[in-house]
Design a protein around this motif. Structure first.
Motif, PDB file in Angstrom:
ATOM      1  N   GLU A 176       0.871  -1.175   0.000  1.00 48.48           N
ATOM      2  CA  GLU A 176       0.000   0.000   0.000  1.00 48.48           C
ATOM      3  C   GLU A 176       0.903   1.218   0.000  1.00 48.48           C
ATOM      4  OE1 GLU A 176      -2.183   3.339   1.109  1.00 48.48           O
ATOM      5  OE2 GLU A 176      -0.888   2.436   2.618  1.00 48.48           O
ATOM      6  N   GLN A 177       0.599   2.155  -0.875  1.00 50.85           N
ATOM      7  CA  GLN A 177       1.527   3.248  -1.150  1.00 50.85           C
ATOM      8  C   GLN A 177       1.740   4.173   0.044  1.00 50.85           C
ATOM      9  OE1 GLN A 177       1.146   5.036  -5.090  1.00 50.85           O
ATOM     10  NE2 GLN A 177       1.492   7.048  -4.192  1.00 50.85           N
ATOM     11  N   GLU A 178       0.683   4.533   0.753  1.00 52.39           N
ATOM     12  CA  GLU A 178       0.812   5.508   1.828  1.00 52.39           C
ATOM     13  C   GLU A 178       1.565   4.961   3.028  1.00 52.39           C
ATOM     14  OE1 GLU A 178      -2.093   8.166   4.754  1.00 52.39           O
ATOM     15  OE2 GLU A 178      -2.890   7.315   2.908  1.00 52.39           O
ATOM     16  N   THR A 179       1.251   3.757   3.448  1.00 52.40           N
ATOM     17  CA  THR A 179       1.857   3.186   4.656  1.00 52.40           C
ATOM     18  C   THR A 179       3.063   2.306   4.350  1.00 52.40           C
ATOM     19  OG1 THR A 179       0.421   1.229   4.583  1.00 52.40           O
ATOM     20  CG2 THR A 179      -0.400   3.151   5.784  1.00 52.40           C
ATOM     21  N   GLY A 180       3.161   1.795   3.128  1.00 52.79           N
ATOM     22  CA  GLY A 180       4.221   0.865   2.788  1.00 52.79           C
ATOM     23  C   GLY A 180       3.954  -0.553   3.267  1.00 52.79           C
ATOM     24  N   LYS A 181       2.772  -0.798   3.796  1.00 52.94           N
ATOM     25  CA  LYS A 181       2.451  -2.133   4.330  1.00 52.94           C
ATOM     26  C   LYS A 181       2.421  -3.169   3.210  1.00 52.94           C
ATOM     27  CE  LYS A 181      -0.507  -2.633   7.681  1.00 52.94           C
ATOM     28  NZ  LYS A 181      -1.750  -2.693   8.490  1.00 52.94           N
ATOM     29  N   VAL A 182       3.045  -4.321   3.466  1.00 54.51           N
ATOM     30  CA  VAL A 182       3.069  -5.407   2.491  1.00 54.51           C
ATOM     31  C   VAL A 182       1.755  -6.169   2.565  1.00 54.51           C
ATOM     32  CG1 VAL A 182       4.197  -7.562   1.812  1.00 54.51           C
ATOM     33  CG2 VAL A 182       5.577  -5.624   2.606  1.00 54.51           C
ATOM     34  N   LEU A 183       1.065  -6.269   1.425  1.00 47.96           N
ATOM     35  CA  LEU A 183      -0.221  -6.959   1.356  1.00 47.96           C
ATOM     36  C   LEU A 183      -0.087  -8.362   0.753  1.00 47.96           C
ATOM     37  CD1 LEU A 183      -2.434  -3.994   0.078  1.00 47.96           C
ATOM     38  CD2 LEU A 183      -1.687  -4.523   2.416  1.00 47.96           C
ATOM     39  N   TYR A 184       0.972  -8.561  -0.017  1.00 43.59           N
ATOM     40  CA  TYR A 184       1.233  -9.874  -0.612  1.00 43.59           C
ATOM     41  C   TYR A 184       2.712  -9.925  -0.990  1.00 43.59           C
ATOM     42  CZ  TYR A 184       1.542 -13.712  -3.913  1.00 43.59           C
ATOM     43  OH  TYR A 184       1.930 -14.869  -4.544  1.00 43.59           O
ATOM     44  N   GLU A 185       3.297 -11.117  -0.888  1.00 42.61           N
ATOM     45  CA  GLU A 185       4.690 -11.260  -1.315  1.00 42.61           C
ATOM     46  C   GLU A 185       4.966 -12.669  -1.797  1.00 42.61           C
ATOM     47  OE1 GLU A 185       7.445 -12.920   0.106  1.00 42.61           O
ATOM     48  OE2 GLU A 185       6.608 -13.655   1.997  1.00 42.61           O
ATOM     49  N   LYS A 186       5.844 -12.728  -2.779  1.00 43.18           N
ATOM     50  CA  LYS A 186       6.349 -14.003  -3.272  1.00 43.18           C
ATOM     51  C   LYS A 186       7.852 -13.818  -3.510  1.00 43.18           C
ATOM     52  CE  LYS A 186       6.258 -17.213  -7.186  1.00 43.18           C
ATOM     53  NZ  LYS A 186       5.698 -17.491  -8.548  1.00 43.18           N
ATOM     54  N   LEU A 232      -1.997   1.497  -4.562  1.00 49.33           N
ATOM     55  CA  LEU A 232      -1.168   0.295  -4.447  1.00 49.33           C
ATOM     56  C   LEU A 232       0.014   0.359  -5.404  1.00 49.33           C
ATOM     57  CD1 LEU A 232      -4.014  -2.395  -4.457  1.00 49.33           C
ATOM     58  CD2 LEU A 232      -2.954  -1.299  -2.466  1.00 49.33           C
ATOM     59  N   ILE A 233       1.085  -0.340  -5.017  1.00 49.47           N
ATOM     60  CA  ILE A 233       2.251  -0.523  -5.880  1.00 49.47           C
ATOM     61  C   ILE A 233       2.533  -2.012  -5.960  1.00 49.47           C
ATOM     62  CG2 ILE A 233       4.736  -0.154  -6.140  1.00 49.47           C
ATOM     63  CD1 ILE A 233       4.379   2.542  -4.774  1.00 49.47           C
ATOM     64  N   ALA A 234       2.619  -2.525  -7.190  1.00 54.73           N
ATOM     65  CA  ALA A 234       2.913  -3.945  -7.414  1.00 54.73           C
ATOM     66  C   ALA A 234       4.230  -4.070  -8.164  1.00 54.73           C
ATOM     67  CB  ALA A 234       1.787  -4.606  -8.205  1.00 54.73           C
ATOM     68  N   VAL A 235       5.027  -5.047  -7.780  1.00 48.30           N
ATOM     69  CA  VAL A 235       6.303  -5.311  -8.451  1.00 48.30           C
ATOM     70  C   VAL A 235       6.338  -6.782  -8.852  1.00 48.30           C
ATOM     71  CG1 VAL A 235       8.817  -5.292  -8.267  1.00 48.30           C
ATOM     72  CG2 VAL A 235       7.474  -3.544  -7.074  1.00 48.30           C
ATOM     73  N   VAL A 236       6.636  -7.047 -10.124  1.00 47.32           N
ATOM     74  CA  VAL A 236       6.863  -8.428 -10.573  1.00 47.32           C
ATOM     75  C   VAL A 236       8.204  -8.471 -11.289  1.00 47.32           C
ATOM     76  CG1 VAL A 236       4.432  -9.035 -10.727  1.00 47.32           C
ATOM     77  CG2 VAL A 236       5.536  -8.053 -12.715  1.00 47.32           C
ATOM     78  N   LEU A 237       9.044  -9.402 -10.885  1.00 47.36           N
ATOM     79  CA  LEU A 237      10.364  -9.571 -11.480  1.00 47.36           C
ATOM     80  C   LEU A 237      10.496 -10.977 -12.056  1.00 47.36           C
ATOM     81  CD1 LEU A 237      12.681  -7.877  -8.804  1.00 47.36           C
ATOM     82  CD2 LEU A 237      11.751  -6.872 -10.900  1.00 47.36           C
ATOM     83  N   LYS A 238      11.194 -11.045 -13.176  1.00 50.41           N
ATOM     84  CA  LYS A 238      11.435 -12.297 -13.885  1.00 50.41           C
ATOM     85  C   LYS A 238      10.118 -13.026 -14.160  1.00 50.41           C
ATOM     86  CE  LYS A 238      15.010 -15.815 -14.257  1.00 50.41           C
ATOM     87  NZ  LYS A 238      16.114 -16.540 -13.602  1.00 50.41           N
ATOM     88  N   SER A 239       9.225 -12.311 -14.809  1.00 52.87           N
ATOM     89  CA  SER A 239       7.957 -12.892 -15.235  1.00 52.87           C
ATOM     90  C   SER A 239       8.057 -13.234 -16.723  1.00 52.87           C
ATOM     91  CB  SER A 239       6.809 -11.918 -14.965  1.00 52.87           C
ATOM     92  OG  SER A 239       5.560 -12.536 -15.197  1.00 52.87           O
TER      93      SER A 239
END
Length: 480
Positions: free
Chosen positions: A63-73, A294-301
């Motif tokens: 979440e952009q404002e708080t930086g809280k992680v909502l999902y991770e892989k 929200l901010i989403a990051v996907v690497l090596k997809s």
């Protein structure tokens, strides 16, 4: 004999009933039913990872404002970022440069590999830093990245004449220092554009931290959502009209922003794509919906996975989370009547929150959040009870929010204004002593000491005067 035949008939009927019952529920069917029942009792709901089923090797949703992680892989796995590196390059340019400043493109631009993405800027071209950022983030120009790196490196070094190779080294130092300052401690950067280098790596979580910081800047948010920009060429002229400059076309490869794309995502607001054969397809994306950013990051997809993975992550966030803001700074929590207040004061005071509370919460948890107030001044019924004097900003309690027994937010509760106490005889003897609220306990104590001393002095003087009068009367009577 009749009884014998009757008993035999009864046994026949009973035997037939047992066989019929067995036929209705044979052992195999019964076993299946038991197995099915047992399976239903132990079935667990699918996890977020099972629901999303991402192609990406590393991914994170914050979440952009708080930086809280909502999902991770594998959010901390070191992977190659490709051109998503340019998010950090842009951040440093915005933080250290003047976006309206004219930058002269130097030989550093020639360091960009010819097989990489370019903004096609020319050596000697004069261009604003902001337009260089457009070439960096929209066209993904490696030549723009090197030009920015050398320019900011010289600014940081305080030497505008610094050779470009030294200026770039200074910029790389700045990249790594700034990343570490943001908490991106699993990253290492050796160039400003992300062209493959085995020593140039980051993680999904580190990139999310960098992107979150960059999105705090209006100029960055404005540029990363641009889908297309035409920009006049510095040297070339229009083949059809030599009196005009040729046009450079800067096209954003982020298909989440392209309304004509099958992967168009209407809530998307940016940010940056990336690809090399070593990094695979990478995407840092952002979106806003119903007040949630929200901010989403996907690497090596994969080629399609970079878009599908990102949309899955963003949709997951919007579906399962919400902004929870039950309390704002200065919000009135209670109003109470203060005892022993000055006669000209109505005596009512608002109790307000010294701090607000805003967080991103799983929607299913909102109804489980508990609110508790602890008052520091209470009566025999444990209710808030204040007695004058009350000072503005005086802490009278604490408001706490808990979820499953864990504190998730709290705020001091303070008096919104001061209330003077009712005047006493001492106040009347020493005018003004009871009219002004002391700014601290020490000052109040000192004022009280002064009042006591003055009162004792007054009593002493009165006693001395009375004693002298009595002595004088005694002398007069004696000589009569």
């Amino acid at each position: 004999m009749k009884r014998f035949w009757a008993l035999l008939a009864a046994l026949f009927v009973l035997s037939f009933h047992i066989q019929s019952s067995a036929a209705m529920l044979n052992p195999k069917d019964a076993a299946k039913q038991v197995e099915s029942s047992g399976s239903a009792e132990t079935t667990q709901p699918p996890t977020a990872s099972e629901i999303l089923n991402l192609d990406a090797e590393g991914a994170v949703l914050i979440e952009q404002e708080t930086g809280k992680v909502l999902y991770e892989k594998n959010k901390d796995e070191k992977l190659y970022p490709a051109s998503t590196t340019k998010i950090l390059t842009a951040l440093l340019a915005i933080e250290n440069g003047n976006l309206d400043e004219i930058v002269t493109v130097g030989n550093e631009a020639n360091l960009a590999p010819r097989d990489s993405s370019l903004a096609c800027i020319d050596i000697g071209e004069q261009i604003t830093l902001k337009d260089l950022l457009v070439g960096l983030l929209v066209s993904s120009g490696n030549d723009a990245a090197l030009t920015i790196g050398a320019h900011i490196g010289r600014i940081v070094a305080g030497n505008p004449a610094l050779p470009y190779n030294q200026a770039l080294d200074k910029f790389y130092e700045l990249m790594n220092k700034r990343a570490a300052d943001l908490g991106a401690t699993n990253s290492h950067f050796v160039n400003p554009h992300g062209y493959h280098n085995k020593d140039h790596y980051t993680t999904a979580y580190d990139l999310a931290l960098i992107a979150r910081e960059a999105m705090k800047h209006e100029a960055f948010r404005e540029i990363v959502k641009i889908t297309y920009r035409e920009y006049p060429d510095w040297n070339e002229v229009d083949k059809n009209d030599p009196s005009k400059k040729a046009t450079r076309y800067w096209v954003n490869k982020n298909r989440l922003l392209d309304e004509k794309s099958e992967y168009y995502y209407p809530y998307a607001t940016g940010i940056k794509t990336g690809y090399t054969s070593y990094s695979g397809h990478c995407l840092v994306s952002s979106a806003t919906k119903d007040g949630l950013s929200l901010i989403a990051v996907v690497l090596k997809s994969t080629r399609d996975g970079q878009w599908l993975d990102s949309i899955k992550l963003l949709e997951y966030g919007f579906e399962h989370y919400t902004i929870y803001e039950p309390l704002k700074q200065g919000q009135v929590v209670a109003t109470t009547q203060v005892s022993n207040h000055a006669s000209e004061d109505p005596g009512a005071v608002d109790i307000v929150a010294a701090q607000g509370f805003r967080d991103v919460i799983a929607k299913e948890d909102v109804n489980n959040i508990q609110q508790n107030i602890e008052w520091y001044y209470t009566d025999e019924n444990n209710q808030l009870h204040l007695e004058a004097p009350v000072y503005k900003g005086q802490v009278v309690g604490k408001l706490t929010y808990t979820l499953n027994g864990k504190t998730i937010g709290e705020s001091d509760l303070i008096a919104a204004r001061g209330i003077e106490r009712k005047k006493t005889i001492i106040d009347m003897i020493t005018p003004g002593s009871g009219d002004k609220l002391a700014t601290s306990g020490k000052e109040h104590s000192r004022s009280l000491i002064v009042v006591v001393v003055l009162l004792l002095a007054f009593i002493g003087a009165a006693f001395y005067t009375l004693k002298r009068r009595r002595r004088r009367r005694y002398i007069l009577r004696r000589y009569r």
